[in-house]
Design an enzyme around this catalytic site. Structure first.
Site, PDB file in Angstrom:
ATOM      1  N   GLY A 272       0.815  -1.201   0.000  1.00 48.05           N
ATOM      2  CA  GLY A 272       0.000   0.000   0.000  1.00 48.05           C
ATOM      3  C   GLY A 272       0.851   1.254   0.000  1.00 48.05           C
ATOM      4  O   GLY A 272       2.061   1.213   0.249  1.00 48.05           O
TER       5      GLY A 272
ATOM      6  N   GLY B 269       0.090  -4.969   0.842  1.00 49.64           N
ATOM      7  CA  GLY B 269      -1.144  -4.912   0.068  1.00 49.64           C
ATOM      8  C   GLY B 269      -1.124  -5.778  -1.175  1.00 49.64           C
ATOM      9  O   GLY B 269      -2.179  -6.203  -1.660  1.00 49.64           O
TER      10      GLY B 269
ATOM     11  N   GLU C 151       5.144  -5.462   7.882  1.00 49.98           N
ATOM     12  CA  GLU C 151       4.559  -4.263   8.497  1.00 49.98           C
ATOM     13  C   GLU C 151       5.067  -3.939   9.895  1.00 49.98           C
ATOM     14  O   GLU C 151       5.025  -2.773  10.311  1.00 49.98           O
ATOM     15  CB  GLU C 151       3.034  -4.394   8.521  1.00 49.98           C
ATOM     16  CG  GLU C 151       2.365  -4.250   7.167  1.00 49.98           C
ATOM     17  CD  GLU C 151       2.363  -5.528   6.352  1.00 49.98           C
ATOM     18  OE1 GLU C 151       1.808  -5.521   5.240  1.00 49.98           O
ATOM     19  OE2 GLU C 151       2.916  -6.555   6.823  1.00 49.98           O
TER      20      GLU C 151
ATOM     21  N   ASP D 193      -1.809  -6.738   7.631  1.00 48.81           N
ATOM     22  CA  ASP D 193      -3.251  -6.574   7.450  1.00 48.81           C
ATOM     23  C   ASP D 193      -3.712  -7.257   6.164  1.00 48.81           C
ATOM     24  O   ASP D 193      -3.252  -8.325   5.841  1.00 48.81           O
ATOM     25  CB  ASP D 193      -3.636  -5.092   7.518  1.00 48.81           C
ATOM     26  CG  ASP D 193      -3.024  -4.259   6.402  1.00 48.81           C
ATOM     27  OD1 ASP D 193      -1.987  -4.665   5.838  1.00 48.81           O
ATOM     28  OD2 ASP D 193      -3.571  -3.182   6.089  1.00 48.81           O
TER      29      ASP D 193
END
Length: 357
Positions: A79, A128, A151, A159
């Site tokens: 992301g 992502g 992350e 996530d």
């Protein structure tokens, strides 16, 4: 580059060129198209994907979707966390939450896609990028694959529903990957359950040809069709070779105890893992451990809901802005975390994160 020069690539209606699409016989081709950033997912990319994938899911124009990335560096580096940091620093926390809500909507769409969804996971596949690929029905990795959920080094947590995959990996392999953020090759991705088949990177055109003939081909069938260099077993996996000490050290719910086991283990690789975890945000490590334990009894949709609950807590925690600064903005790799070690993160702090606090 595709050898089929007759393909016409174009953005989704009303969207820019961040993602481009083509119809290739029965295949709907989706290509992440920001190669200078290794196809990092900005909000425009996410909105485009959601619109086009929804259109293809409900129509008869294509029988399957194939996702890949522009350029030669990888599918997707993750992301656009630098933009998220700017939103957080400016006090626009809801802007970050809106981004995650939209991103997780795409992840859920991929996980429940009503047609075959094939992800070409060549090169870098991180953060992502895992969310738009590893929830698909056929995940293809290559000898160039570098898959990671890194992350915790930026003060965040794995996530995009990734903890659902990691929680269901054999033994404690997923816990090791979640806490260390280690990058995995294709064979390791197979062992982890994040991929279905390992194929040579130069077999892409052959793979597309097989898919045009049979959109619902399985990983085993694809490996047989491609032949030389194809694998759907775990041979050559570092994770498999090191599973004994990983399963021994990562059991339990106390991050401090896990770190102590790793630090005191006779295996050098275990001590290296301890060093890696020790460099990451203690808050992120502690919350991630709790999150992966909870994810073991959840569906992908439930984990994505948990992710959305955790996001605001991480956005408000100082470690997120600091971690992104150290890794991606100033790049000094010297983050100043809120806590000195995971032992300093209280149980109450961990639980507050799940309440959005």
């Amino acid at each position: 580059m595709d050898k089929n020069e007759d393909l016409v690539w174009a953005p989704a209606p009303g969207h820019g060129p961040e993602v481009v699409y083509a119809v290739d016989g029965p295949l709907g081709r989706a290509r992440l198209n920001r190669p200078r950033t290794i196809n990092a997912l900005d909000r425009a990319s996410i909105d485009s994907l959601f619109q086009q994938l929804t259109t293809w899911a409900g129509g008869d124009s294509v029988s399957a979707v194939v996702l890949d990335g522009a350029g030669d560096r990888g599918l997707c580096a993750g992301g656009d966390v630098r933009a998220l940091r700017e939103s957080v620093l400016a006090g626009r926390h809801e802007e970050a939450v809106d981004y995650w809500r939209a991103e997780y909507g795409v992840n859920a769409l991929v996980a429940d896609y009503p047609k075959p969804y094939v992800a070409w996971m060549d090169g870098i596949v991180m953060g992502g990028g895992v969310g738009v690929s590893a929830h698909g029905s056929l995940r293809v990795v290559t000898e160039r694959t570098q898959l990671a959920m890194p992350e915790t080094i930026i003060g965040f947590f794995p996530d995009v529903g990734g903890l659902q995959l990691l929680a269901h990996a054999p033994g404690q392999l997923g816990t090791h990957v979640a806490l260390t953020g280690t990058a995995l090759g294709g064979a390791d991705a197979l062992v982890l359950g994040a991929a279905d088949v390992l194929l040579p990177a130069d077999a892409k055109e052959q793979v597309l040809g097989v898919l045009r003939e049979d959109c619902a081909v399985s990983g085993d069938e694809l490996a047989t069709a491609v032949g030389s260099g194809a694998r759907h077993s775990s041979g050559g996996s570092w994770l498999e070779e090191n599973r004994a000490w990983i399963d021994e050290c990562y059991v339990g719910d106390d991050a401090g105890v896990i770190l102590a086991r790793l630090s005191g283990h006779a295996e050098p690789a275990a001590r290296e893992a301890a060093s890696s975890i020790g460099a990451r945000s203690p808050h992120s490590v502690a919350v991630t451990l709790e999150a992966i334990r909870r994810a073991a009894s959840m569906t992908v949709g439930q984990v994505l809901a948990q992710d959305l609950a955790l996001g605001p807590a991480f956005a408000r925690h100082p470690d997120f802005a600091e971690g992104v600064r150290a890794q991606l903005v100033d790049k000094d790799r010297r983050p100043r975390w809120t806590h000195a070690s995971v032992a300093d993160v209280s149980r109450a702090e961990v639980l507050r994160a799940f309440d959005g606090g």
